[in-house]
Design an enzyme around this catalytic site. Structure first.
Site, PDB file in Angstrom:
ATOM      1  N   TYR A 112     -19.822 -31.113  58.989  1.00 34.88           N
ATOM      2  CA  TYR A 112     -20.434 -32.216  59.759  1.00 34.88           C
ATOM      3  C   TYR A 112     -19.515 -32.680  60.890  1.00 34.88           C
ATOM      4  CZ  TYR A 112     -22.799 -36.821  60.243  1.00 34.88           C
ATOM      5  OH  TYR A 112     -23.459 -37.942  60.688  1.00 34.88           O
ATOM      6  N   LYS A 161     -20.402 -32.624  64.820  1.00 35.44           N
ATOM      7  CA  LYS A 161     -20.444 -33.857  65.607  1.00 35.44           C
ATOM      8  C   LYS A 161     -19.433 -33.825  66.756  1.00 35.44           C
ATOM      9  CE  LYS A 161     -23.791 -36.100  63.591  1.00 35.44           C
ATOM     10  NZ  LYS A 161     -25.119 -36.058  64.237  1.00 35.44           N
TER      11      LYS A 161
HETATM   12  N1  LIG Z   1     -26.048 -43.294  58.904  1.00 37.38           N
HETATM   13  C1  LIG Z   1     -24.854 -43.204  59.417  1.00 37.38           C
HETATM   14  O1  LIG Z   1     -23.898 -43.896  58.979  1.00 37.38           O
HETATM   15  C2  LIG Z   1     -24.572 -42.254  60.555  1.00 37.38           C
HETATM   16  C3  LIG Z   1     -23.295 -42.293  61.129  1.00 37.38           C
HETATM   17  C4  LIG Z   1     -23.002 -41.423  62.176  1.00 37.38           C
HETATM   18  C5  LIG Z   1     -23.965 -40.567  62.658  1.00 37.38           C
HETATM   19  N2  LIG Z   1     -25.215 -40.553  62.094  1.00 37.38           N
HETATM   20  C6  LIG Z   1     -26.171 -39.602  62.641  1.00 37.38           C
HETATM   21  O2  LIG Z   1     -27.338 -40.290  63.055  1.00 37.38           O
HETATM   22  C7  LIG Z   1     -28.479 -39.450  62.886  1.00 37.38           C
HETATM   23  C8  LIG Z   1     -29.506 -40.158  62.022  1.00 37.38           C
HETATM   24  O3  LIG Z   1     -28.926 -40.503  60.781  1.00 37.38           O
HETATM   25  P1  LIG Z   1     -29.658 -41.353  59.643  1.00 37.38           P
HETATM   26  O4  LIG Z   1     -28.583 -42.059  58.908  1.00 37.38           O
HETATM   27  O5  LIG Z   1     -30.799 -42.102  60.222  1.00 37.38           O
HETATM   28  O6  LIG Z   1     -30.163 -40.144  58.702  1.00 37.38           O
HETATM   29  P2  LIG Z   1     -31.444 -39.977  57.751  1.00 37.38           P
HETATM   30  O7  LIG Z   1     -31.063 -38.924  56.767  1.00 37.38           O
HETATM   31  O8  LIG Z   1     -31.911 -41.306  57.232  1.00 37.38           O
HETATM   32  O9  LIG Z   1     -32.554 -39.423  58.759  1.00 37.38           O
HETATM   33  C9  LIG Z   1     -32.447 -38.140  59.346  1.00 37.38           C
HETATM   34  C10 LIG Z   1     -33.820 -37.643  59.690  1.00 37.38           C
HETATM   35  O10 LIG Z   1     -33.673 -36.334  60.277  1.00 37.38           O
HETATM   36  C11 LIG Z   1     -34.711 -35.515  59.779  1.00 37.38           C
HETATM   37  N3  LIG Z   1     -34.348 -34.100  59.873  1.00 37.38           N
HETATM   38  C12 LIG Z   1     -33.404 -33.431  59.155  1.00 37.38           C
HETATM   39  N4  LIG Z   1     -33.406 -32.139  59.479  1.00 37.38           N
HETATM   40  C13 LIG Z   1     -34.356 -31.964  60.437  1.00 37.38           C
HETATM   41  C14 LIG Z   1     -34.813 -30.839  61.173  1.00 37.38           C
HETATM   42  N5  LIG Z   1     -34.303 -29.601  60.985  1.00 37.38           N
HETATM   43  N6  LIG Z   1     -35.809 -31.022  62.077  1.00 37.38           N
HETATM   44  C15 LIG Z   1     -36.371 -32.258  62.264  1.00 37.38           C
HETATM   45  N7  LIG Z   1     -35.952 -33.360  61.597  1.00 37.38           N
HETATM   46  C16 LIG Z   1     -34.962 -33.211  60.690  1.00 37.38           C
HETATM   47  C17 LIG Z   1     -34.879 -35.970  58.320  1.00 37.38           C
HETATM   48  O11 LIG Z   1     -36.107 -35.540  57.767  1.00 37.38           O
HETATM   49  C18 LIG Z   1     -34.727 -37.485  58.456  1.00 37.38           C
HETATM   50  O12 LIG Z   1     -35.982 -38.108  58.675  1.00 37.38           O
HETATM   51  C19 LIG Z   1     -27.962 -38.144  62.288  1.00 37.38           C
HETATM   52  O13 LIG Z   1     -27.724 -37.207  63.315  1.00 37.38           O
HETATM   53  C20 LIG Z   1     -26.666 -38.567  61.654  1.00 37.38           C
HETATM   54  O14 LIG Z   1     -25.783 -37.478  61.505  1.00 37.38           O
HETATM   55  C21 LIG Z   1     -25.522 -41.377  61.042  1.00 37.38           C
END
Ligand SMILES: NC(=O)c1ccc[n+]([C@@H]2O[C@H](COP(=O)([O-])OP(=O)(O)OC[C@H]3O[C@@H](n4cnc5c(N)ncnc54)[C@H](O)[C@@H]3O)[C@@H](O)[C@H]2O)c1
Length: 253
Positions: free
Chosen positions: A154, A158
């Protein structure tokens, strides 16, 4: 150039979490929003929330790491909502493990969704942006890009997205397209709830532990990221490109 009045935005992974909040925010900013996630049915809640607020949205089922599905998703949004002039590459998965236990599949699926997915969606969407002479791409990086135990896959993806962001900013700038990245810290979503479960903690305890090292003394919320996306997408940010903004309640993870 300014954005066309009938332009659409695409937010990948917007069935829930950060993507859902971002889709709602862009709809309230006046965009018709393509709500893209793995399964069209999953997108229904986000679409209904946008419509209930008086906005326009379309549910699109697509795996962003599949070239044909990514292209088809962009084409469908263009046909049904208008040319996508905003793309938020938000879809993501985690497959955390220490290096010695990490499988090739754990590595590949994380690279496929974050890197290949963002590449495929951006390649398909840029045509509409460059034709219009105005566009915005926002990529979701993470504080994990700086290194995080158990996340070799990851954090690599990123960090890779930051390089991708800077290169697209250089290539697309002359067409009126800006490309930026947001690197969130701890945001309470199903993704971080799954991490809590993996390390054997309740989500409440996990959040409390995270808050202990966040200078502003609270957890991040999906809306914190949606607000930052809205800033990058707005006309006022037209001279900001190739940047990474850490949205983490403090200067670092
Ligand atoms: N939550 C955190 O603390 C955090 C921190 C840093 C970065 N992020 C990044 O932010 C973004 C959103 O995170 P989140 O916490 O809302 O995650 P989440 O898991 O709640 O939501 C992610 C969504 O992406 C969809 N998804 C996964 N694979 C897919 C694919 N191949 N095609 C289409 N859709 C797909 C999933 O079905 C889900 O609805 C991600 O890129 C994550 O890495 C999150």
């Amino acid at each position: 150039m300014t954005r066309s009045p009938r332009s659409a935005a695409i937010v990948t992974g917007s069935a829930r979490g950060i993507g859902a909040a971002t889709a709602r925010r862009l709809a309230s900013d006046g965009f018709a929003v393509g709500v893209v996630d793995l399964d069209e049915k999953q997108c229904a809640d986000t679409v209904s929330a946008i419509e209930a607020d008086g906005g326009r949205a379309l549910a699109v089922g697509a795996d962003v790491s599949d070239a044909e599905q990514a292209q088809a998703a962009v084409t469908r949004v263009a046909d049904e909502l208008g040319p996508p002039q905003v793309l938020v590459n938000n879809a993501g998965v985690i497959r955390d493990n220490m290096l010695f236990k990490m499988s090739e599949q754990d590595w590949d699926s994380v690279m496929d969704v974050h890197l290949r997915g963002s590449f495929l969606m951006s390649r398909a969407a840029q045509k509409h942006m460059t034709e219009a002479g105005w566009g915005r791409i926002v990529n979701l990086s993470s504080t994990s890009a700086l290194g995080n135990r158990g996340q070799a896959n990851y954090s690599t993806a990123k960090a890779g997205l930051q390089g991708f962001t800077k290169t697209l900013a250089i290539e697309l700038g002359k067409f009126g397209v800006t490309v930026n990245a947001i690197a969130p810290g701890f945001i309470a979503t199903e993704m971080t709830a799954a991490t809590a479960e993996r390390v054997g903690m309740s989500f409440e305890d996990f959040k409390e532990a995270a808050i202990g090292s966040i200078p502003v003394g609270r957890e991040g919320r999906p809306e914190d990221i949606a607000n930052t996306v809205s800033f990058f997408v707005g006309e006022q940010a037209g001279f900001v490109s190739g940047q990474v903004i850490y949205v983490a309640g403090g200067p670092k993870a």
